[in-house]
Design an enzyme around this catalytic site. Sequence first.
Site, PDB file in Angstrom:
ATOM      1  N   TYR A   1      24.856  49.952  -6.341  1.00 32.40           N
ATOM      2  CA  TYR A   1      26.000  50.857  -6.394  1.00 32.40           C
ATOM      3  C   TYR A   1      26.148  51.527  -7.760  1.00 32.40           C
ATOM      4  CZ  TYR A   1      27.778  48.944  -1.979  1.00 32.40           C
ATOM      5  OH  TYR A   1      27.941  48.567  -0.680  1.00 32.40           O
TER       6      TYR A   1
ATOM      7  N   LYS B   1      19.857  36.944  -3.207  1.00 30.24           N
ATOM      8  CA  LYS B   1      18.661  36.982  -2.377  1.00 30.24           C
ATOM      9  C   LYS B   1      17.468  36.839  -3.328  1.00 30.24           C
ATOM     10  CE  LYS B   1      16.657  37.815   1.669  1.00 30.24           C
ATOM     11  NZ  LYS B   1      16.820  37.072   2.910  1.00 30.24           N
TER      12      LYS B   1
ATOM     13  N   ASP C   1      21.917  35.869   3.457  1.00 33.14           N
ATOM     14  CA  ASP C   1      21.886  35.869   4.937  1.00 33.14           C
ATOM     15  C   ASP C   1      22.343  34.524   5.489  1.00 33.14           C
ATOM     16  OD1 ASP C   1      19.599  35.161   3.568  1.00 33.14           O
ATOM     17  OD2 ASP C   1      18.190  35.825   5.107  1.00 33.14           O
TER      18      ASP C   1
ATOM     19  N   ASP D   1      30.445  43.681  -1.269  1.00 35.03           N
ATOM     20  CA  ASP D   1      31.055  44.693  -0.409  1.00 35.03           C
ATOM     21  C   ASP D   1      30.969  44.233   1.052  1.00 35.03           C
ATOM     22  OD1 ASP D   1      32.204  47.024   0.385  1.00 35.03           O
ATOM     23  OD2 ASP D   1      30.474  48.301  -0.014  1.00 35.03           O
TER      24      ASP D   1
END
Length: 356
Positions: free
Chosen positions: A124, A191, A224, A248
């Site tokens: 972002y 991740k 995840d 987000d």
Amino acid sequence: MGYPVTLIRGDGIGPEVTEATRFVIDATGVSIDWHVVDAGGDRIEQDGTPLPEAVRDSIRKTKIALKGPIATPIGNGFRSVNVELRKTFDLYASLRPIESIPGVRSYFHDIDLIIVRENTEDLYAGIEFERTTHEAAEAREFLSRLSGKAIREDSAIGVKPISVLGSRKIVEFAFKRAIALGRKKITAIHKANIMKFTDGLFLEIAREVAKEYPQIEFEDRIVDNMCMQLVQKPELYDVLVMPNLYGDILSDLCAGMIGGLGVAPGANIGQEYAVFEAIHGSAPDIAGQNKANPTAMILSGVMMLEHLGEMEAARQLRAAVLRVIAAKKSVTEDLGPIDEPASTTAMAEAIAQAML
Ligand code: NAI
């Protein structure tokens, strides 16, 4: 003279929910000197920018803003005002309490989580190159040479910066908040198994910072897996800290667990400035109909009162919101099924009444 606070009404349902919030905050008796300013797409014609200098000047003076949602067109168009504000005032921490509200329909009960999202870096950061530009061609060529990996000619390029400083600031913020709020555990989300140097760095710094706070339990989860765990065993989690993009997405996931975007508040906090705003957007589908749920914005106002040190007023206002929702009268239709849904204005009036 009251506390000076900048009020940005925003787009879509923004003016409706910010007006409702201003009304109930004024009803607490805390004196606020509201500086009302406008930002967003409507300002471009007059000011040449969606974030006029008057808005920045006002926040520089007041240090605090209550902000309605502002629409960001997808694809071409102006850069997100929300992202610009976060960068201009280094509002590096997004704080989102996720707490079940009795009376709000949800598959989950007794949810009590805090999401701490890094607000200025990651995908972002706004470093993107449109597919057909020569900058994108140069970026493809340069990155391809550096990495030794082919990049398709028809690719757009986005960059994901994650820094030591940015990661340290947000993780330290999470630990300090956890201690201040009497929380027990922090989970860092990432991740790093795939993005070894960006998310890997975030995780490495989180582990380093965690050693400085032995009184708080620390663990990490891959994003995840975290999504699945949150819907299977949310009671195992307490404070969650993560880079921008995951923050987000998880914020909306967790908002859904407590009944939706209409009830999820938030704050963007930096060293010097703070902007309080709901998680939800400008909801163009229901704008101008006086039927948006003002709860998320009002609870963001509660966070603002706490930030100002007005703890008793914050407690009273929150209690009034909960009372009105539990009574299932005078609430907006998204909190249904309700025979006679109330308007945004009527719900705010009921909340103000419930404080008397
Ligand atoms: P959205 O949050 O505006 O709406 C998603 C759905 O939730 C819609 O069906 C809407 O009616 C409903 N909803 C949202 N808030 C509600 C409320 N208070 N009461 C009742 N229902 C409510 O998300 P969407 O449609 O993805 O975004 C619309 C615009 O808002 C976009 O331009 C987006 O960029 C912008 N946006 C701005 C944000 C901000 O200013 N911080 C945050 C998120 C989106």
